[in-house]
Design an enzyme around this catalytic site. Structure first.
Site, PDB file in Angstrom:
ATOM      1  N   SER A 183       0.839  -1.195   0.000  1.00 47.97           N
ATOM      2  CA  SER A 183       0.000   0.000   0.000  1.00 47.97           C
ATOM      3  C   SER A 183       0.880   1.254   0.000  1.00 47.97           C
ATOM      4  O   SER A 183       1.626   1.469  -0.953  1.00 47.97           O
ATOM      5  CB  SER A 183      -0.951  -0.065   1.198  1.00 47.97           C
ATOM      6  OG  SER A 183      -2.009   0.849   1.064  1.00 47.97           O
ATOM      7  N   ASP A 193      -8.975  -5.643  -4.986  1.00 48.66           N
ATOM      8  CA  ASP A 193      -8.625  -4.389  -4.314  1.00 48.66           C
ATOM      9  C   ASP A 193      -9.454  -3.260  -4.932  1.00 48.66           C
ATOM     10  O   ASP A 193      -9.421  -3.051  -6.138  1.00 48.66           O
ATOM     11  CB  ASP A 193      -7.128  -4.123  -4.489  1.00 48.66           C
ATOM     12  CG  ASP A 193      -6.603  -3.029  -3.570  1.00 48.66           C
ATOM     13  OD1 ASP A 193      -7.333  -2.040  -3.316  1.00 48.66           O
ATOM     14  OD2 ASP A 193      -5.461  -3.148  -3.112  1.00 48.66           O
ATOM     15  N   HIS A 226      -8.054  -5.090  -0.698  1.00 55.92           N
ATOM     16  CA  HIS A 226      -6.808  -4.435  -0.312  1.00 55.92           C
ATOM     17  C   HIS A 226      -6.155  -5.120   0.878  1.00 55.92           C
ATOM     18  O   HIS A 226      -4.923  -5.198   0.964  1.00 55.92           O
ATOM     19  CB  HIS A 226      -7.076  -2.968   0.012  1.00 55.92           C
ATOM     20  CG  HIS A 226      -5.823  -2.174   0.203  1.00 55.92           C
ATOM     21  ND1 HIS A 226      -4.972  -1.872  -0.845  1.00 55.92           N
ATOM     22  CD2 HIS A 226      -5.254  -1.645   1.309  1.00 55.92           C
ATOM     23  CE1 HIS A 226      -3.940  -1.177  -0.380  1.00 55.92           C
ATOM     24  NE2 HIS A 226      -4.082  -1.029   0.919  1.00 55.92           N
TER      25      HIS A 226
END
Lengths: 353, 353
Positions: free
Chosen positions: A127, A281, A310
């Protein structure tokens, strides 16, 4: 338990100076005699070095008996320089904007000047950690041999920015926030922020399938409270906003000298790159990394299958964690790309900070 | 320009009574002598009958020269009974919870008692209109010959509910909201609500491709303000919340007599059903309708291709509007399912309200 590396007079991309900037980090394992076993693993939004420990340990892909793993904490996370721990005038709402490049520049000094590392066998991160990973590969092609960004992208997409802005709108709407000069934490705002996040962090079928039961929650509402609200309620609101700003502005093509040319930025990466987007995601969808990989000379995409969205990158789901662990092992054992067109580009584009 | 049908002493599923409930509606065209050309087209969240007019008109699929199109307004939308237009004690925050079934029950009385319609050639609707469409098909298998739900589902998924709760959290966080007894509109809350919505209403690539330029907006920020905020800023906050509640609780299997059995509910539908989910819809994803169609005897799914996400059903994108228009024409010309197993089921399950 972590160390602090101080950077006196650290000038940010914004022009503001943190004097000093404080970079919290932890290392695992030892640098070997040939200095060839260093791995850099920056942290994600609202996480810290302990958030990465699921992938580090004896028998894991990042085995400290073999590798020297360096985990620097993201600015704004409350351990590195943040609104919550910086003296006036840079405290609270006075904290300056920080870029991904600011993070990478500070980490570069930690790694090279303090830890004596000149090559990184691998840079990886999830991320916002992936945003930093891509920036490392673009800023320091001479140092980064391999890169494994997961659940991320080389730049924050416009849709992702809309999501980020909705988080910010929810958090700052709390009257207790008082423009960032709150005296008591804006807890209602943080709860609303967490509720917005809850829809994005996992996929639609995650909720259909009641996968949250695997995390120990008996109902959706219990999950939203016990996982999402609990995850953010102890965080400082200005810290969250500082990290959101860093996230929203991420873009490797904004690196000085690249003139916003994303294809050129990606084309300058010499590292072997394996990107791992998660199949479902919702804010870093796989297409972001598929699109990017077309322009990375030694780039490859492997999609993490499944419904965790995610949060596939969080390490909390054993199947996803095993997928990532295996990909890290593969990449660590893969040869570094031979000198070729990419290396030629590297010569044209020295370290860009 | 619309008419009002009053339902004295209208008892809601909650037990509360609206006396009267007021159902705003508009009709287009005339009922033919054989009473075989009636089409019912309920409205979506925060829309009204004019929101449906892109599909109604000479030369369009719902041609009023051929069909008698009835568009009832959703309770809570400000024209039908709503927090904003109902006297105390049911005004503002005192407005009772309203279900999709309440809407369908009121519409059924309008259609049968007031308009003299006994069969509906087609029921169709987008989003919350689709929720109503499915409920019609389950509650009145004897009346509904064809159903075309688009960008919707037979029940609101748990993930969709998380999204709805995030909208509610953002809106009600505004201090000006005052628990629904606001004296001035909670505009900051509505803006935050709109910003949360902005991430969900269109797909990720919609923003990448800057499709908002086709709607006349020069930048993402201009789009979020000029489209999303502008769309909601004139709405009454309690109305929005009333409709959110209706949306969140939608579930055809909660129809009395069906004991929460979704397969049985869908299996009882006798209408020919063509469901049109949008390929990139983030909160009514195609898998919801694909899963449902497996249990509908004469059910079919056609995915609206493209990157407009949920807003593919809005009529604002010419390609998506043409796709929907063509599907409506196809379905209107398709034969009504012959009596068979489904008809057998119908006999077992008379009208359920």
């Amino acid at each position: 338990m972590h160390d602090i590396y101080e950077l006196p007079g650290f000038r940010l991309d914004s022009g503001a100076v943190l004097d000093p900037a404080r970079l919290a980090y932890r290392t695992y394992g030892e640098l070997n005699a040939t200095r060839t076993n260093a791995v850099l693993f920056p942290t994600w939004f609202a996480g810290d070095h302990t958030s990465n420990e699921w992938l580090i340990g004896p028998g894991k892909a990042l085995d400290p008996r073999e590798h020297f793993v360096i985990v620097p904490n993201l600015f704004g996370n409350g351990l590195s320089s943040s609104p919550s721990n910086t003296p006036a005038p840079h405290d609270a709402a006075g904290f300056p904007a920080i870029t991904i490049r600011d993070n990478v520049r500070a980490q570069h000094r930690l790694v090279t000047e303090h830890l004596g590392v000149e090559r990184l066998k691998l840079v990886l991160g999830c991320s916002m950690g992936a945003l930093q990973t891509y920036q490392w590969a673009v800023s320091h092609p001479d140092m980064v041999e391999r890169a494994l960004p997961f659940c991320g992208a080389p730049r924050t997409s416009p849709h992702n920015a809309v999501f980020i802005e909705s988080l910010r709108a929810a958090l700052t709407l709390d009257a207790a926030f008082e423009g960032g000069r709150y005296r008591t934490p804006p807890l209602a705002g943080i709860r609303a922020f967490a509720r917005v996040y809850a829809g994005w962090g996992f996929s639609q079928p995650f909720y259909w399938e009641e996968e949250y039961r695997r995390l120990g929650f008996a109902s959706r509402e219990e999950f939203v409270r016990g996982f999402w609200e609990a995850n953010f309620i102890g965080q400082d609101a200005n810290n969250l906003l500082a990290m959101l700003g860093t996230w929203q502005d991420a873009d490797v093509s904004a690196t000085p000298g690249l003139d916003g040319d994303i294809e050129r930025a990606l084309g300058s990466i010499t590292a072997r790159v394996v990107a791992l987007p998660a199949e479902r995601d919702l804010y870093f969808p796989p297409e972001d990394e598929v699109r990017a990989a077309r322009h990375i000379p030694h780039g490859e995409v492997r999609v993490i299958p499944g419904i965790w969205g995610h949060m596939a990158g969080s390490g909390a789901n054993p199947e996803d964690a095993a997928f990532i662990d295996a990909a890290v092992r593969d990449l660590l054992s893969a040869p570094v790309p031979a000198a070729g067109p990419a290396a030629g580009r590297r010569a044209e584009t020295p370290a860009r900070l």
